[in-house]
Design a protein around this motif. Structure first.
Motif, PDB file in Angstrom:
ATOM      1  N   PHE A 144       0.159  -6.061  23.991  1.00 57.44           N
ATOM      2  CA  PHE A 144       0.028  -6.613  23.592  1.00 57.44           C
ATOM      3  C   PHE A 144       0.452  -6.947  21.693  1.00 57.44           C
ATOM      4  O   PHE A 144       1.555  -7.329  21.203  1.00 57.44           O
ATOM      5  CB  PHE A 144      -0.991  -7.739  23.237  1.00 57.44           C
ATOM      6  CG  PHE A 144      -1.332  -8.236  24.685  1.00 57.44           C
ATOM      7  CD1 PHE A 144      -1.326  -8.092  25.841  1.00 57.44           C
ATOM      8  CD2 PHE A 144      -1.656  -9.818  24.475  1.00 57.44           C
ATOM      9  CE1 PHE A 144      -1.660  -8.189  26.467  1.00 57.44           C
ATOM     10  CE2 PHE A 144      -1.815 -10.491  26.145  1.00 57.44           C
ATOM     11  CZ  PHE A 144      -2.407  -9.749  26.785  1.00 57.44           C
ATOM     12  N   THR A 177       3.868  -5.244  21.569  1.00 55.16           N
ATOM     13  CA  THR A 177       5.466  -6.647  21.935  1.00 55.16           C
ATOM     14  C   THR A 177       5.079  -6.814  20.607  1.00 55.16           C
ATOM     15  O   THR A 177       4.685  -7.660  20.404  1.00 55.16           O
ATOM     16  CB  THR A 177       4.623  -7.561  22.567  1.00 55.16           C
ATOM     17  OG1 THR A 177       3.915  -6.472  23.979  1.00 55.16           O
ATOM     18  CG2 THR A 177       5.935  -8.333  23.271  1.00 55.16           C
ATOM     19  N   GLY A 179       7.456  -9.846  19.181  1.00 51.54           N
ATOM     20  CA  GLY A 179       7.308 -11.306  19.016  1.00 51.54           C
ATOM     21  C   GLY A 179       5.722 -11.364  19.015  1.00 51.54           C
ATOM     22  O   GLY A 179       5.365 -12.165  18.509  1.00 51.54           O
ATOM     23  N   MET A 180       4.988 -10.810  19.460  1.00 50.20           N
ATOM     24  CA  MET A 180       2.999 -11.260  20.031  1.00 50.20           C
ATOM     25  C   MET A 180       2.363 -10.394  18.793  1.00 50.20           C
ATOM     26  O   MET A 180       1.812 -11.381  18.428  1.00 50.20           O
ATOM     27  CB  MET A 180       2.577 -10.419  21.620  1.00 50.20           C
ATOM     28  CG  MET A 180       0.951 -11.022  21.244  1.00 50.20           C
ATOM     29  SD  MET A 180       0.793 -12.331  21.559  1.00 50.20           S
ATOM     30  CE  MET A 180       2.173 -12.893  22.874  1.00 50.20           C
ATOM     31  N   HIS A 239       2.163 -12.681  15.908  1.00 51.19           N
ATOM     32  CA  HIS A 239       0.881 -13.769  15.565  1.00 51.19           C
ATOM     33  C   HIS A 239      -0.700 -13.205  15.465  1.00 51.19           C
ATOM     34  O   HIS A 239      -1.227 -13.369  14.655  1.00 51.19           O
ATOM     35  CB  HIS A 239       1.006 -14.566  16.905  1.00 51.19           C
ATOM     36  CG  HIS A 239      -0.364 -15.863  17.000  1.00 51.19           C
ATOM     37  ND1 HIS A 239      -0.435 -16.218  15.701  1.00 51.19           N
ATOM     38  CD2 HIS A 239      -1.291 -15.635  17.582  1.00 51.19           C
ATOM     39  CE1 HIS A 239      -0.884 -16.755  15.768  1.00 51.19           C
ATOM     40  NE2 HIS A 239      -1.999 -17.036  17.199  1.00 51.19           N
ATOM     41  N   TYR A 243      -6.512 -15.025  19.099  1.00 48.94           N
ATOM     42  CA  TYR A 243      -5.173 -15.451  19.582  1.00 48.94           C
ATOM     43  C   TYR A 243      -5.631 -17.261  18.707  1.00 48.94           C
ATOM     44  O   TYR A 243      -4.520 -17.635  18.450  1.00 48.94           O
ATOM     45  CB  TYR A 243      -5.343 -15.783  20.208  1.00 48.94           C
ATOM     46  CG  TYR A 243      -4.071 -16.060  20.888  1.00 48.94           C
ATOM     47  CD1 TYR A 243      -2.589 -15.494  20.815  1.00 48.94           C
ATOM     48  CD2 TYR A 243      -3.429 -17.056  21.783  1.00 48.94           C
ATOM     49  CE1 TYR A 243      -1.832 -15.912  21.277  1.00 48.94           C
ATOM     50  CE2 TYR A 243      -2.437 -17.780  21.282  1.00 48.94           C
ATOM     51  CZ  TYR A 243      -1.075 -17.154  21.871  1.00 48.94           C
ATOM     52  OH  TYR A 243      -0.309 -17.224  22.131  1.00 48.94           O
ATOM     53  N   VAL A 251       6.111 -17.865  21.460  1.00 45.77           N
ATOM     54  CA  VAL A 251       5.119 -16.634  21.437  1.00 45.77           C
ATOM     55  C   VAL A 251       4.049 -16.780  22.190  1.00 45.77           C
ATOM     56  O   VAL A 251       3.372 -16.249  22.860  1.00 45.77           O
ATOM     57  CB  VAL A 251       4.323 -16.704  20.045  1.00 45.77           C
ATOM     58  CG1 VAL A 251       2.825 -16.314  20.282  1.00 45.77           C
ATOM     59  CG2 VAL A 251       4.971 -16.344  18.983  1.00 45.77           C
ATOM     60  N   ASP A 252       3.938 -18.149  22.999  1.00 47.70           N
ATOM     61  CA  ASP A 252       2.969 -19.032  23.615  1.00 47.70           C
ATOM     62  C   ASP A 252       3.483 -18.087  24.909  1.00 47.70           C
ATOM     63  O   ASP A 252       2.378 -17.730  26.097  1.00 47.70           O
ATOM     64  CB  ASP A 252       2.534 -20.085  24.256  1.00 47.70           C
ATOM     65  CG  ASP A 252       1.766 -20.287  22.936  1.00 47.70           C
ATOM     66  OD1 ASP A 252       1.160 -19.426  21.813  1.00 47.70           O
ATOM     67  OD2 ASP A 252       0.931 -21.821  22.538  1.00 47.70           O
ATOM     68  N   LEU A 270       5.415 -16.240  25.752  1.00 52.68           N
ATOM     69  CA  LEU A 270       5.819 -14.348  25.673  1.00 52.68           C
ATOM     70  C   LEU A 270       3.840 -14.142  26.037  1.00 52.68           C
ATOM     71  O   LEU A 270       3.579 -12.962  26.948  1.00 52.68           O
ATOM     72  CB  LEU A 270       5.580 -13.527  24.369  1.00 52.68           C
ATOM     73  CG  LEU A 270       5.751 -12.276  24.884  1.00 52.68           C
ATOM     74  CD1 LEU A 270       6.239 -11.571  24.580  1.00 52.68           C
ATOM     75  CD2 LEU A 270       6.424 -12.067  23.488  1.00 52.68           C
ATOM     76  N   LEU A 271       2.754 -14.984  25.737  1.00 56.95           N
ATOM     77  CA  LEU A 271       2.133 -13.837  25.710  1.00 56.95           C
ATOM     78  C   LEU A 271       0.925 -14.760  27.245  1.00 56.95           C
ATOM     79  O   LEU A 271       0.775 -14.028  27.512  1.00 56.95           O
ATOM     80  CB  LEU A 271       0.596 -15.403  25.173  1.00 56.95           C
ATOM     81  CG  LEU A 271      -0.865 -15.463  25.578  1.00 56.95           C
ATOM     82  CD1 LEU A 271      -1.450 -14.249  24.378  1.00 56.95           C
ATOM     83  CD2 LEU A 271      -1.698 -16.225  24.794  1.00 56.95           C
TER      84      LEU A 271
END
Ligand code: HEM
Ligand SMILES: [Cu+2]
Lengths: 549, 362
Positions: A379, A382, A384-385, A388, A455, B18-19, B21-22
């Motif tokens: 995660f 990656t 893009g993750m 966040h 998250y 992003v969600d 992708l998650l």
């Protein structure tokens, strides 16, 4: 899985008192402090890292309790910040990095390759002294003076003048770094020069392979860390701009240098753990390690790739998009050999004859927790993750799964596996299995909620937080209390075993390694006569190996 | 009973990608994790040692086919993760050209923002729903990190440098703004609120401004520090003209060429000797320690939005004000109403520049 089965697997040892072992051939405190015997130095390390582990654990227990309430009203912010820094610095530099190579590795490496000692015994003793000096110095600086930068020491925060005892802390860390460097040097030379006749490279146990890979990382990475920290010290003392942009320096430069060491250091912390598990699983499944060569090569592969991924800690730090793309893809590359290992361990169990003695419970716990840690690492790799979850509790959970769920589990496994060899005594099977189970479940309860917290956006290193995060924090603190019980238990039953444990005999697990072919505890010179190796490791399927004792 | 957060609010266009992708990562990694867990438990039960068992288990030979397949299969999955992740990342840091630029400053332990229309706020950031906002961030002391979980966006805030990110809010509401890079004792209280408003509410909010647009403030700064004495169109080439400079390539003395982005402009103000434009002497004084962070941003905004023929001349009777750039209210972001009271601000400026000019040492 009753106790009788297990006890019956433990070969009964003759109750003859051994005449001379490394423990009793001389006595007196000086005979320990001046010893050049790798086994005694291993024990010295064992005692010192254990002390450090509990200091670091105590620090975070207070911090974790503080997070029971959103206001964090138990301790002031400043105290909280100093506690998590203490926890991080101690756990990383004074526990995780040295624990397996310097404590367990020191003890078993020469035994495993049929050598009398390490190649450079005086340097080995020097390493321990450097470790102790570094540890005492750092502890004193962190407790008496205090430092609140976190173990990452990011500039320019750490290079500004006001932060307590940052210079002494860094010097302590550098001194301890040289201790690891010397240990690494010693291991490399020993593995090259001192293998018993017949012990070719591809007959080496995987643990030796991983210690070798780790040592190479030590040799290449420690100087960079030393340089980075020394440059901070120089900047603070002379006010020459290196990292502090107010003086004309570059703050990202520090992060590059720091992670160039510390990322490989993460692999220092996990590789030897992988090695231990590769010893334990075949032994308790009575199976040859599946895909020995793949596992050996993947250890070296991980060591090499470990140097190419440092900037994946910096995806949101202001590096260029191109750099981010390169480091992200390299990070996925390093995940491949780790995945291979998990599959190989699992495949080793297939059609085995599996028993669940304590070391095996820890090893299986390791595979489970390491897998989760590794998968959540994907995660973070990656891009893009990561934008966040970077610097949130997700990261805390991830690296605890790898370092605590992984490395500490493996270390506990190794400690329980080689304890009979080190002390000649067995410990309580019931209590030790309890502690393995408590640690496993306490661990889940502590760190799974932190993935959710992360998250949801709770940043790390927060002494207080918005109220909607409270429930998860309370769960995590509850888990940590259980975990604490799991870590304190071994202290009790292992110490008791020294006095009341039944004698272990040379090979209680009926394992194939060379270290089991000498009495427990081993005599001063390890082997009565130098063993000659005629087989590959892990030949548990051979009838001969089964019965050979 | 305290509220329990199980899933964070998703309030930006980026949040949705992003969600997704998650979800992908959770499904893929979750299945692999469950598979490993299943095999561990299944093998442990099926192949557990039975009492009295003595014969060694049979050897299973390593199969290189199997090993290669479990090497290549993950590698393949990783390629998908990498590409998807890279896609979201590039999107998240590549602002659309028509984004409104808002300046942000991190400082122990607060967030300060300056809007192009001139509003300044502390620990709060008002943004319109549906408009893309590009933040230009810098720090006055140590490294901070701008983190709005509901927007799934994160960027470190460095001293002496601009970093930038953008987002487009998709749902009105108030969202946490955290600092996520440890920055000292008050790190955990460096919390602000992002207020996403419907465009109409946002326009109303914008009108509460008192000080005139940021570019206009920047022009005052430009005059106050007498930048104008060298950088002016009618002077004979003591210093480059700044009109139309932004985002253009600039040839340097040493033969290199740089793009005149925010960081270049900032560096040229604070450390002019670092990159000297071809054809000029390094005579510009440094403004390091002279100009405040807020003034610096205002003047950068002024230069950024400066169109040809807009540099005010050295004398006080200068041509039309900088904002609105071409006097067309439609061109203002989100249809904001321009500063109607131009004459008033002009007067103040004239007063300022006049006194400045009088004090001018030459
Ligand atoms: C009972 C077990 C543990 C608990 C509850 C725990 C908890 C925590 C928490 C809450 C933090 C984050 C502090 C923050 O960022 O606000 C932290 C950081 C950390 N922990 Fe642990 N931890 C535990 C065990 C360990 C162990 C055994 C190790 C290593 C052997 C370890 C290594 C670290 C490191 C390196 C950090 C980073 C410190 C920093 O942010 O500078 N932890 N831990
Ligand atoms: Cu901050």
């Amino acid at each position: 899985m009753s106790t009788e089965i297990l006890e019956s697997q433990i070969a009964e040892a003759p109750a003859v008192v051994q005449p001379e072992t490394y423990l009793n051939f001389t006595s007196g405190i000086l005979s320990w402090l001046l010893t050049k015997d790798h086994k005694r130095i291993g024990i010295l390390y064992l005692v010192s890292v254990t002390v450090m582990f509990f200091i670091g654990g105590f620090a975070i227990s207070v911090a974790r309790l503080n997070l029971m309430t959103p206001e964090g009203s138990l301790i002031p912010a400043d105290t909280y910040n100093r506690l998590f820094t203490l926890h991080g610095v101690i756990m990383v530099f004074f526990f995780l990095v040295p624990v397996v190579p310097a404590a367990l590795g020191n003890f078993v490496l020469p035994l495993m390759i049929g050598a009398k000692d390490l190649a450079l015994p005086r340097i080995n003793l020097l390493s321990w002294y450097l470790y102790i000096i570094g540890a005492c110095w750092t502890l004193y600086a962190m407790i008496a003076g205090g430092i609140d930068t976190g173990w990452t020491f990011y500039t320019p925060y750490s290079s500004q003048a006001s932060h307590y005892d940052i210079v002494p802390t860094m010097i302590g860390v550098v001194i301890a770094g040289f201790s690891s460097l010397f240990t690494g040097l010693n291991f490399v030379v020993t593995v090259h020069w001192m293998r018993a006749p017949g012990l070719t490279w591809f007959r080496l146990p995987i643990f030796v392979w991983t210690l070798y890979a780790t040592s190479i990382i030590f040799l290449l990475a420690v100087p960079v860390l030393a340089m980075a920290l020394i440059l901070v010290v120089v900047e603070r003392v002379t006010h020459i701009g290196i990292f502090d942009p107010a003086l004309g320096g570059d703050p990202l430069l520090f992060q590059h240098l720091f992670w160039f060491y510390s990322h490989p250091a993460v692999y220092i912390m996990i590789l030897p753990g992988m090695g231990i598990v590769s010893e334990i699983i075949p032994c308790f499944a009575r199976k040859k390690l599946y895909g020995y060569t793949f596992v050996a090569y993947s250890s070296m592969g991980i060591a090499a790739l470990a140097f190419l991924v440092w900037a994946h800690h910096m995806f949101v730090a202001g590096i260029s998009v191109y750099a981010a793309l390169v480091f992200s893809s390299l990070s996925f590359l390093v995940a491949v050999p780790s995945a291979i290992k998990v599959f190989n361990w699992t495949a080793t169990l297939y059609k085995g004859s599996i028993s669940f003695a304590t070391p095996m419970l820890f090893a299986l716990g390791f595979v489970a927790l390491f897998t989760i840690g590794g998968l959540t690492g994907l995660f973070l790799a990656t891009l893009g993750m990561d934008i966040h979850v970077h610097d949130t509790y997700f990261v805390i959970a991830h690296f605890h799964f790898i370092m605590v769920g992984g490395m500490v589990m493996a270390y506990m496994g190794g400690l329980h596996y080689w304890w009979p060899k080190m002390t000649g005594r067995m410990y309580s099977q019931w209590w030790s299995r309890m502690s393995a189970l408590i640690i496993f479940f306490g661990f889940f309860l502590t760190f799974l909620p932190q993935f959710v917290l992360g998250y949801n956006g709770m940043p790390r290193r927060y002494h207080s937080y918005p109220p909607e995060f409270q429930v998860w924090n309370v769960l995590s603190t509850a888990g940590a209390s259980i975990l604490a019980v799991g870590y304190v238990l071994p202290l009790g039953y292992l110490l008791l075993s020294l006095r009341y444990g039944k004698r272990a005999g040379p090979n209680p697990w009926r394992a194939t390694g060379l270290e089991w072919q000498t009495p427990s505890p081993p005599p001063k010179d390890n082997f009565e006569e130098t063993p000659i190796v005629v087989r590959d490791p892990y030949q548990y399927h051979l009838e001969k190996a089964q019965n050979e004792l | 009973m305290p509220s329990v957060a199980i899933f964070p609010a998703a309030a930006s266009t980026n949040a949705h990608s992003v969600d997704q992708l998650l979800l992908f990562l959770v499904v893929v990694c979750g299945s692999v994790g469950l598979l490993v867990a299943f095999l561990l438990i299944y093998f442990s039960i099926k192949y557990r040692r039975r009492p009295g068992q003595v014969a060694p288990p049979p050897e299973t030979h390593s199969s290189h086919k199997l090993e290669w397949s479990w090497t290549i299969a993950p590698a393949f999955v990783f390629v998908v993760m990498f590409i998807w992740g890279a896609h979201v990342y590039i999107d998240a840091y590549h602002a659309p050209d028509d984004s409104t630029v808002i300046y942000g400053i991190g400082k122990q332990w607060m967030w300060k923002f300056q809007h192009p229309e001139g509003q300044r706020e502390i620990d709060a950031l008002h943004v319109p729903v549906g408009g893309s906002v590009r933040l230009l961030l810098t720090s006055e002391d140590v490294i901070h990190s701008f983190f709005v979980p509901a927007f799934r966006i994160h960027m470190d805030v460095l001293p002496q440098r601009f970093t930038s990110l953008w987002f487009q809010a998709s749902k009105p509401g108030e969202y946490h703004l955290f600092c996520s890079q440890y920055c000292g004792t008050g790190h955990a209280s460096m919390i602000g609120t992002v207020v996403a408003l419907e465009p109409a509410d946002y326009r109303r909010w914008l009108q509460s401004s008192a000080e005139g647009s940021l570019a206009l403030q920047g022009r005052k700064v430009f005059l106050k520090y007498r930048c104008i004495s060298c950088h002016s169109a009618n002077e004979n080439a003591r210093a480059p003209v700044l009109e139309g400079l932004y985002n253009q390539p600039v040839p340097l003395r040493d033969g290199r060429t740089v793009i005149a982005d925010e960081n270049y402009i900032r560096e040229s103000i604070l450390n002019p000797a670092a990159k000297v434009v071809a054809g000029y002497d390094p005579i510009m004084p440094t403004f390091q320690g002279v100009i405040s962070a807020e003034d610096l941003m205002a003047v950068i905004e002024f230069i950024r939005t400066l169109k040809p023929n807009e540099t005010p001349p050295r004398v006080e009777s200068f041509p039309p004000p900088v904002n609105p750039p071409d006097g067309d209210p439609q061109k203002l972001p989100f249809g904001a109403v321009p500063d109607t009271d131009n004459s008033k601000s002009d007067n103040t400026n004239a007063g300022n520049s006049k006194s400045n000019n009088i004090e001018h040492p030459r």
